[in-house]
Design a protein around this motif. Structure first.
Motif, PDB file in Angstrom:
ATOM      1  N   LYS A  19      14.588   4.954  -3.002  1.00 58.76           N
ATOM      2  CA  LYS A  19      14.035   3.805  -2.619  1.00 58.76           C
ATOM      3  C   LYS A  19      12.506   3.335  -2.835  1.00 58.76           C
ATOM      4  CE  LYS A  19      17.242   3.043   1.061  1.00 58.76           C
ATOM      5  NZ  LYS A  19      17.354   2.765   2.643  1.00 58.76           N
ATOM      6  N   LEU A  20      11.878   4.618  -2.963  1.00 61.33           N
ATOM      7  CA  LEU A  20      10.325   4.666  -3.194  1.00 61.33           C
ATOM      8  C   LEU A  20       9.979   5.406  -4.105  1.00 61.33           C
ATOM      9  CD1 LEU A  20       8.629   4.488   0.522  1.00 61.33           C
ATOM     10  CD2 LEU A  20       9.485   2.580  -0.976  1.00 61.33           C
ATOM     11  N   TYR A  21       8.773   5.215  -4.717  1.00 63.07           N
ATOM     12  CA  TYR A  21       8.023   6.158  -5.475  1.00 63.07           C
ATOM     13  C   TYR A  21       6.563   6.150  -5.071  1.00 63.07           C
ATOM     14  CZ  TYR A  21       5.782   8.602  -9.320  1.00 63.07           C
ATOM     15  OH  TYR A  21       5.169   9.556 -10.080  1.00 63.07           O
ATOM     16  N   LYS A  28      -6.317   6.644  -1.928  1.00 63.96           N
ATOM     17  CA  LYS A  28      -5.479   5.387  -1.637  1.00 63.96           C
ATOM     18  C   LYS A  28      -4.007   5.979  -1.851  1.00 63.96           C
ATOM     19  CE  LYS A  28      -9.342   2.513  -3.264  1.00 63.96           C
ATOM     20  NZ  LYS A  28      -9.722   1.466  -4.309  1.00 63.96           N
ATOM     21  N   LEU A  29      -2.953   5.379  -1.063  1.00 68.17           N
ATOM     22  CA  LEU A  29      -1.677   5.496  -1.291  1.00 68.17           C
ATOM     23  C   LEU A  29      -1.184   4.283  -1.879  1.00 68.17           C
ATOM     24  CD1 LEU A  29       0.672   7.286  -0.893  1.00 68.17           C
ATOM     25  CD2 LEU A  29       0.996   6.445   1.409  1.00 68.17           C
ATOM     26  N   PHE A  30      -0.544   4.488  -2.884  1.00 64.77           N
ATOM     27  CA  PHE A  30       0.267   3.181  -4.012  1.00 64.77           C
ATOM     28  C   PHE A  30       1.551   3.797  -3.669  1.00 64.77           C
ATOM     29  CE2 PHE A  30      -3.881   3.889  -5.830  1.00 64.77           C
ATOM     30  CZ  PHE A  30      -4.078   2.647  -6.099  1.00 64.77           C
ATOM     31  N   LYS A  38       8.142  -4.165  -5.413  1.00 68.73           N
ATOM     32  CA  LYS A  38       6.872  -4.502  -4.552  1.00 68.73           C
ATOM     33  C   LYS A  38       6.165  -3.286  -4.650  1.00 68.73           C
ATOM     34  CE  LYS A  38       6.745  -8.572  -2.495  1.00 68.73           C
ATOM     35  NZ  LYS A  38       5.864  -9.607  -2.791  1.00 68.73           N
ATOM     36  N   ILE A  39       4.746  -3.556  -4.509  1.00 65.19           N
ATOM     37  CA  ILE A  39       3.786  -2.403  -4.800  1.00 65.19           C
ATOM     38  C   ILE A  39       2.927  -2.360  -3.484  1.00 65.19           C
ATOM     39  CG2 ILE A  39       1.915  -1.242  -6.157  1.00 65.19           C
ATOM     40  CD1 ILE A  39       3.355  -2.176  -8.569  1.00 65.19           C
ATOM     41  N   LEU A  40       2.550  -1.602  -2.814  1.00 61.89           N
ATOM     42  CA  LEU A  40       1.646  -1.730  -1.916  1.00 61.89           C
ATOM     43  C   LEU A  40       0.532  -0.564  -2.014  1.00 61.89           C
ATOM     44  CD1 LEU A  40       4.213  -1.328   1.356  1.00 61.89           C
ATOM     45  CD2 LEU A  40       3.369  -3.542   0.106  1.00 61.89           C
ATOM     46  N   ILE A 446       0.170   0.729 -12.567  1.00 62.60           N
ATOM     47  CA  ILE A 446      -0.105   0.381 -11.150  1.00 62.60           C
ATOM     48  C   ILE A 446      -1.396   0.651 -10.640  1.00 62.60           C
ATOM     49  CG2 ILE A 446       0.662   0.881  -8.706  1.00 62.60           C
ATOM     50  CD1 ILE A 446       3.273   1.644  -9.563  1.00 62.60           C
ATOM     51  N   TYR A 447      -2.201   1.340 -10.956  1.00 64.97           N
ATOM     52  CA  TYR A 447      -3.632   1.656 -10.353  1.00 64.97           C
ATOM     53  C   TYR A 447      -4.476   0.512 -10.986  1.00 64.97           C
ATOM     54  CZ  TYR A 447      -8.337   3.530 -10.151  1.00 64.97           C
ATOM     55  OH  TYR A 447      -9.828   3.770  -9.853  1.00 64.97           O
TER      56      TYR A 447
END
Length: 471
Positions: A19-21, A28-30, A38-40, A446-447
Motif C-alpha cells: 500500500k505504501l512506498y 524528512k519522511l516521504f 497521495k504523497i505525505l 517526489i522530493y
C-alpha cells in the motif's frame, strides 16, 4: 522522527500489503500511498509537539500544498487508514482507450544524417498523399464519439525530406471536410538542418510544435551525429537555430536531448540546450543495437550511481532556474506531475497501441513508431481496420508478474516495450537495474516536487496545465 519511521515500518505495508512506498531524506519522511497516489511529507515540528504533515490537494485544475501541524502518531495513523479506506474505481479498461487520437506519420526513413544511436532498420519508405488521406480518415472514423482533439506527429528518418507531404497533410486537415469541432494539433521531430523561413512561416501558421535534436555541446553532438555533407554538423545547426529563435515562438519549440548509457551527461546537456535558447526539453534514452549486443547489465551496474547522480543534478538545475523566476520545462518532471494529479483511472505511462499508434507508407498501423517494419507489431491496416484483440494481447505482455507489486507500476506501466523487446526479442523481459534506476528517480521526483511547491506552487500548476511535449 525515529518514532514515526519505526511506526511506518511496523505497518510493513511495502513488504506485505503493497500500500505504501516510503523513503527518508534530510530528516524528512516521504510516504507515497500507491492506491490513491497521495504523497505525505512528514517532518518533526521543532516549535510545537508532534509532526508537520504536508500533502497536495487538487481542486478542479488548481493544485494546492496543504500543511497540518502538531499531529501525533495517532493522527497520522488515522490519516493513513482513511487513505486505505478510500473507495475509488481505479481500474483501467483498455477498451476505453483503443481510440487513436495520437498518430505518428512515418513520412520517410531517409535522413540527411547518420546518428550512432538510430534504431531505424527498415527498408527505404516514403509515404504519399493518397495513403495519408486514407489514414487520417481512418483515425477520424475510429474515434471515440466525444473525441474532438487529434495529434498528428511527423517523424522519420528526417520528415522534412518529405516536407511536401507534411504540408499537404496539414492543409487536408485544415479544410471544412471534418466536423467544425474537430481540432488537429501538429508535432514535428527534426534534426533542424532543413528548416528555413518558408517552412517556419507555414508551421507557425498551423501552430506546429517542433522538437529539434540538441544532444549536447559541440564535441558530443558531432560524435553522435554524422553527416556526409558537413564536417561540423553542430555549427550548422547552431547557425540555423539563430534564425529559428528569431521567427518562431519559443513555447512551440522543444530541445530533444538524447542520452544513452555511454553518454549520460543529462545535466550538462540540458544546461547547454538552455544556454542555446530553449526553454522546453524532452530528455530521453535511446538504446541502439550496439548497446544491446554488449554487456548491458554490467554497464548498468557500473554506471548506476552516476546515472542516479545525473538525475539529481538535472532536477536541482530545474529547481535553481525556478527559484530565479526563469522558465524551464523538462518532460521527466512534467510527466510525473501530470501523473500525480491525473484521475486515478487515467492511463499513465506509455500509450502505445491504445491512445497512440504509428502509420507506415503502405497503410499498416503499428503498435509504436519504434516498431515500424516489424510485422509482429502490426495492429491493423487502413483496409481492414484495427485488430483490438492483438492490441490487448501486446499491452498485457508488458505488465508482468514481477510488476504487480512494484510501488511505481501505475507510473512506469511496465517500462518501454521497445527496450524490453530489444533486450531479448520478447516483450516481458526486463533489466532489474533499469527498474532500480526508475524507482530511485521516482523518489527524487517526489522530493523535488515538494521542494519546488514549497517555493512556488504556481510553478506546479503551470506544469500540470501545460501542453504536451513533442516525443
Amino acid at each position: 522522527m525515529v518514532s514515526i519511521i519505526e511506526y511506518v515500518k511496523s505497518l510493513d505495508y511495502y513488504n506485505l500489503n503493497k500500500k505504501l512506498y516510503y523513503f527518508e531524506r534530510e530528516n524528512k519522511l516521504f510516504i507515497y500511498h500507491i492506491k490513491t497516489k497521495k504523497i505525505l511529507l512528514i517532518e518533526k515540528n521543532l516549535e510545537e509537539k508532534g509532526y508537520l504533515v504536508s500533502t497536495f490537494i487538487k481542486d478542479n485544475n488548481s493544485i494546492k500544498l496543504y500543511k497540518t501541524s502538531n499531529l501525533s502518531i495517532k493522527d497520522i495513523k488515522e490519516l493513513l487508514n482513511n487513505l486505505d479506506n478510500y473507495k475509488a474505481n481505479a481500474s483501467i479498461n483498455l477498451e476505453n482507450y483503443m481510440y487513436h487520437n495520437k498518430a505518428y506519420f512515418f513520412l520517410t526513413n531517409a535522413c540527411n544524417l547518420k546518428c550512432r544511436y538510430c534504431y531505424q532498420e527498415s527498408k527505404p519508405v516514403k509515404m504519399n498523399f493518397s495513403m495519408s488521406k486514407k489514414l487520417i480518415d481512418m483515425m477520424i472514423k475510429n474515434k471515440r464519439k466525444t473525441e474532438t482533439d487529434f495529434q498528428i506527429r511527423f517523424f522519420g528518418g528526417e520528415p522534412l525530406l518529405n516536407y511536401k507531404l507534411m504540408k499537404q497533410i496539414i492543409n487536408y486537415c485544415s479544410n471544412d471536410r471534418f466536423n467544425e469541432n474537430t481540432t488537429f494539433n501538429y508535432y514535428l521531430s527534426t534534426n533542424g538542418l532543413l528548416l528555413d523561413s518558408d517552412k517556419l512561416s507555414f508551421m507557425n501558421d498551423s501552430n506546429t510544435k517542433i522538437k529539434i535534436s540538441v544532444d549536447g555541446n559541440r564535441e558530443i553532438f558531432n560524435y553522435y551525429r554524422k553527416s556526409a555533407k558537413y564536417k561540423d554538423v553542430y555549427c550548422v545547426l547552431i547557425k540555423k537555430l539563430k534564425e529559428v529563435f528569431k521567427c518562431y515562438p519559443n513555447e512551440l519549440l522543444t530541445a530533444g536531448i538524447t542520452n544513452n548509457y555511454y553518454n549520460i551527461n543529462f545535466c550538462e546537456n540540458l544546461k547547454h540546450a538552455y544556454e542555446v535558447g530553449f526553454r522546453n526539453f524532452y530528455v530521453q534514452f535511446v538504446c541502439n543495437n550496439d548497446f544491446y549486443e554488449k554487456r548491458v547489465p554490467d554497464i548498468l551496474v557500473e554506471k548506476y550511481d552516476e546515472i542516479i547522480n545525473e538525475y539529481e543534478k538535472m532536477l536541482n538545475f530545474i529547481n535553481i532556474k525556478m527559484n530565479l523566476g526563469q522558465e524551464i520545462y523538462v518532460n521527466l518532471l512534467d510527466s510525473f506531475i501530470k501523473f500525480l494529479f491525473a484521475p486515478l483511472n487515467s492511463l499513465c505511462g506509455c500509450s502505445a497501441g491504445i491512445a497512440s499508434c504509428a502509420y507506415d507508407d503502405v497503410g499498416n498501423v503499428y503498435f509504436c513508431q519504434r516498431f515500424i517494419g516489424d510485422e509482429k507489431y502490426v495492429i491493423g491496416n487502413v483496409e481492414k481496420g484495427l485488430n483490438r484483440q492483438k492490441i490487448k494481447t501486446i499491452r498485457n505482455y508488458n505488465v508482468m508478474d514481477r510488476c504487480v507489486n512494484c510501488p511505481i507500476l501505475n507510473y512506469c506501466n511496465g517500462g518501454c516495450y521497445f527496450n524490453n523487446y530489444k533486450n531479448s526479442k520478447i516483450l516481458d523481459n526486463y533489466l532489474q537495474y533499469d527498474c532500480n534506476i526508475k524507482i530511485k528517480l521516482f523518489e527524487k521526483l517526489i522530493y523535488y516536487t515538494f521542494k519546488i511547491a514549497q517555493k512556488d506552487i504556481g510553478f506546479i500548476n503551470n506544469i500540470y496545465n501545460k501542453r504536451e511535449f513533442v516525443e
